[in-house]
Scaffold this motif. Sequence first.
Motif, PDB file in Angstrom:
ATOM      1  N   ALA A 215      42.718  26.344  53.987  1.00  0.00           N
ATOM      2  CA  ALA A 215      44.174  26.426  53.954  1.00  0.00           C
ATOM      3  C   ALA A 215      44.663  27.404  52.899  1.00  0.00           C
ATOM      4  O   ALA A 215      45.649  28.111  53.095  1.00  0.00           O
ATOM      5  CB  ALA A 215      44.759  25.032  53.678  1.00  0.00           C
ATOM      6  N   ARG A 216      43.931  27.464  51.775  1.00  0.00           N
ATOM      7  CA  ARG A 216      44.390  28.328  50.688  1.00  0.00           C
ATOM      8  C   ARG A 216      43.208  28.794  49.841  1.00  0.00           C
ATOM      9  O   ARG A 216      42.344  28.009  49.470  1.00  0.00           O
ATOM     10  CB  ARG A 216      45.398  27.578  49.803  1.00  0.00           C
ATOM     11  CG  ARG A 216      46.055  28.451  48.741  1.00  0.00           C
ATOM     12  CD  ARG A 216      47.350  27.805  48.270  1.00  0.00           C
ATOM     13  NE  ARG A 216      47.113  26.530  47.629  1.00  0.00           N
ATOM     14  CZ  ARG A 216      47.124  26.357  46.293  1.00  0.00           C
ATOM     15  NH1 ARG A 216      47.358  27.377  45.492  1.00  0.00           N
ATOM     16  NH2 ARG A 216      46.920  25.165  45.774  1.00  0.00           N
ATOM     17  N   ARG A 217      43.178  30.095  49.562  1.00  0.00           N
ATOM     18  CA  ARG A 217      42.167  30.670  48.671  1.00  0.00           C
ATOM     19  C   ARG A 217      42.886  31.052  47.382  1.00  0.00           C
ATOM     20  O   ARG A 217      43.650  32.004  47.346  1.00  0.00           O
ATOM     21  CB  ARG A 217      41.528  31.900  49.314  1.00  0.00           C
ATOM     22  CG  ARG A 217      40.938  31.601  50.684  1.00  0.00           C
ATOM     23  CD  ARG A 217      40.465  32.859  51.384  1.00  0.00           C
ATOM     24  NE  ARG A 217      40.055  32.575  52.746  1.00  0.00           N
ATOM     25  CZ  ARG A 217      39.582  33.482  53.593  1.00  0.00           C
ATOM     26  NH1 ARG A 217      39.480  34.751  53.208  1.00  0.00           N
ATOM     27  NH2 ARG A 217      39.225  33.142  54.821  1.00  0.00           N
ATOM     28  N   VAL A 218      42.610  30.310  46.321  1.00  0.00           N
ATOM     29  CA  VAL A 218      43.412  30.459  45.108  1.00  0.00           C
ATOM     30  C   VAL A 218      42.975  31.644  44.241  1.00  0.00           C
ATOM     31  O   VAL A 218      43.788  32.214  43.512  1.00  0.00           O
ATOM     32  CB  VAL A 218      43.373  29.173  44.265  1.00  0.00           C
ATOM     33  CG1 VAL A 218      44.126  28.068  44.968  1.00  0.00           C
ATOM     34  CG2 VAL A 218      41.937  28.749  43.964  1.00  0.00           C
ATOM     35  N   VAL A 219      41.704  31.999  44.320  1.00  0.00           N
ATOM     36  CA  VAL A 219      41.204  33.093  43.492  1.00  0.00           C
ATOM     37  C   VAL A 219      39.888  33.577  44.080  1.00  0.00           C
ATOM     38  O   VAL A 219      39.195  32.837  44.776  1.00  0.00           O
ATOM     39  CB  VAL A 219      40.996  32.620  42.027  1.00  0.00           C
ATOM     40  CG1 VAL A 219      39.855  31.622  41.931  1.00  0.00           C
ATOM     41  CG2 VAL A 219      40.747  33.794  41.085  1.00  0.00           C
ATOM     42  N   VAL A 220      39.547  34.845  43.815  1.00  0.00           N
ATOM     43  CA  VAL A 220      38.272  35.420  44.241  1.00  0.00           C
ATOM     44  C   VAL A 220      37.454  35.703  42.995  1.00  0.00           C
ATOM     45  O   VAL A 220      37.913  36.385  42.074  1.00  0.00           O
ATOM     46  CB  VAL A 220      38.480  36.718  45.046  1.00  0.00           C
ATOM     47  CG1 VAL A 220      37.131  37.367  45.370  1.00  0.00           C
ATOM     48  CG2 VAL A 220      39.251  36.435  46.327  1.00  0.00           C
ATOM     49  N   ALA A 221      36.227  35.176  42.950  1.00  0.00           N
ATOM     50  CA  ALA A 221      35.341  35.368  41.791  1.00  0.00           C
ATOM     51  C   ALA A 221      33.966  35.799  42.274  1.00  0.00           C
ATOM     52  O   ALA A 221      33.528  35.414  43.359  1.00  0.00           O
ATOM     53  CB  ALA A 221      35.230  34.078  40.989  1.00  0.00           C
ATOM     54  N   ASP A 222      33.286  36.610  41.449  1.00  0.00           N
ATOM     55  CA  ASP A 222      31.983  37.118  41.875  1.00  0.00           C
ATOM     56  C   ASP A 222      30.831  36.698  40.961  1.00  0.00           C
ATOM     57  O   ASP A 222      29.724  37.192  41.084  1.00  0.00           O
ATOM     58  CB  ASP A 222      32.008  38.642  41.984  1.00  0.00           C
ATOM     59  CG  ASP A 222      32.238  39.329  40.640  1.00  0.00           C
ATOM     60  OD1 ASP A 222      32.470  38.618  39.651  1.00  0.00           O
ATOM     61  OD2 ASP A 222      32.183  40.567  40.601  1.00  0.00           O
ATOM     62  N   GLN A 223      31.081  35.759  40.045  1.00  0.00           N
ATOM     63  CA  GLN A 223      30.025  35.274  39.163  1.00  0.00           C
ATOM     64  C   GLN A 223      29.984  33.753  39.201  1.00  0.00           C
ATOM     65  O   GLN A 223      31.025  33.093  39.120  1.00  0.00           O
ATOM     66  CB  GLN A 223      30.249  35.756  37.728  1.00  0.00           C
ATOM     67  CG  GLN A 223      30.087  37.252  37.542  1.00  0.00           C
ATOM     68  CD  GLN A 223      30.198  37.654  36.089  1.00  0.00           C
ATOM     69  OE1 GLN A 223      30.685  36.900  35.250  1.00  0.00           O
ATOM     70  NE2 GLN A 223      29.733  38.856  35.786  1.00  0.00           N
ATOM     71  N   GLU A 224      28.761  33.212  39.317  1.00  0.00           N
ATOM     72  CA  GLU A 224      28.627  31.766  39.435  1.00  0.00           C
ATOM     73  C   GLU A 224      29.166  31.035  38.205  1.00  0.00           C
ATOM     74  O   GLU A 224      29.765  29.971  38.323  1.00  0.00           O
ATOM     75  CB  GLU A 224      27.157  31.406  39.674  1.00  0.00           C
ATOM     76  CG  GLU A 224      26.671  31.792  41.065  1.00  0.00           C
ATOM     77  CD  GLU A 224      25.205  31.474  41.282  1.00  0.00           C
ATOM     78  OE1 GLU A 224      24.420  31.646  40.328  1.00  0.00           O
ATOM     79  OE2 GLU A 224      24.849  31.074  42.399  1.00  0.00           O
TER      80      GLU A 224
END
Length: 319
Positions: A215-224
């Motif tokens: 429903a919603r993607r709040v943020v995009v991150a590329d590090q675990e």
Amino acid sequence: MDLNQLRTFVTVAELGHVTRAAERLHLSQPAVTGQLKALEDELCVTLFDRTRGGMLLTGAGKLMLQEAEQALGHAQEVKNLALRMKDKVAGRVRLGTIIDPDFLRLGVFLKRLIETYPVIEIETRHGISGWVFASVAERELDAGFFLGPIEHAAMRGTKLTTVTYRIVGPTAWRGRLNCADWKALAAFPWVWTPRTSSHNSLVSRMFEENGISPARRVVVADQEASMVSMVSAGMGLTLMREDLAFAAEDDGRVAVWRGATLSNPLSFIFRAERSHDPLIEAMAGVIRSIWAPAATAEKSSNARVRGSIIASDRNDPKM
């Protein structure tokens, strides 16, 4: 005619643009154009039609491309044979790495590689899986680690292990997670990952197979590490490597959803044309020697651990 001209011809044919070919070959655009013209003049054929959209192979160009690729392959075999005859593996390799070095056994791998082949020079470059795959495919890297299926005819890989993932969320949401089905999971906010990451393809496939979408993607991150921090702060759900997920849960930082697991193969990848390159063979041989015995022990250990997890999940009164 020389090998540099053939290599330039093959690269332009693959990319369809002189500018992109020049960037990959680390040449100037006039140098690439000059090599193509010299090759066409010597062969007395037109290899490309120049269009606004790029360089398109002519009929003669398509025929010549097959021969050029074979010639370059034979030249590489001659070089490989010479190295074997010298009984010496030497050269510089650019290795793409992903996730964390301890999980890859990177230190052990590089130490054993240098001890076995002391004249190899190694340069490591770190990124996400999609970037490593593209860089190896475009010859910007010689080899690398990759999470996901290898779906490219020009690429090859040595599978090292299968990596298991879990869906995790903030500890405050544990009660909602425990009774959540797929539809309920989609309604939560999600910490997403870049399109070229293995997490992205895995989660996207998960949603698609279950007929849902977030429903919603709040943020995009590329590090675990960043993703763990964001989930712990209460921002949303995400996908996490199982060993990290349970460690974070033990520390009280996340809650693990027990409904399902997802998995991706971890492989050591390289271009198919370099399968018999002594440098690639050396690296692949060393990394197999490190992962093969560990994989056997890991498989047995995982069977015991998974059994205890399943039993614990079924007996959890919150489920």
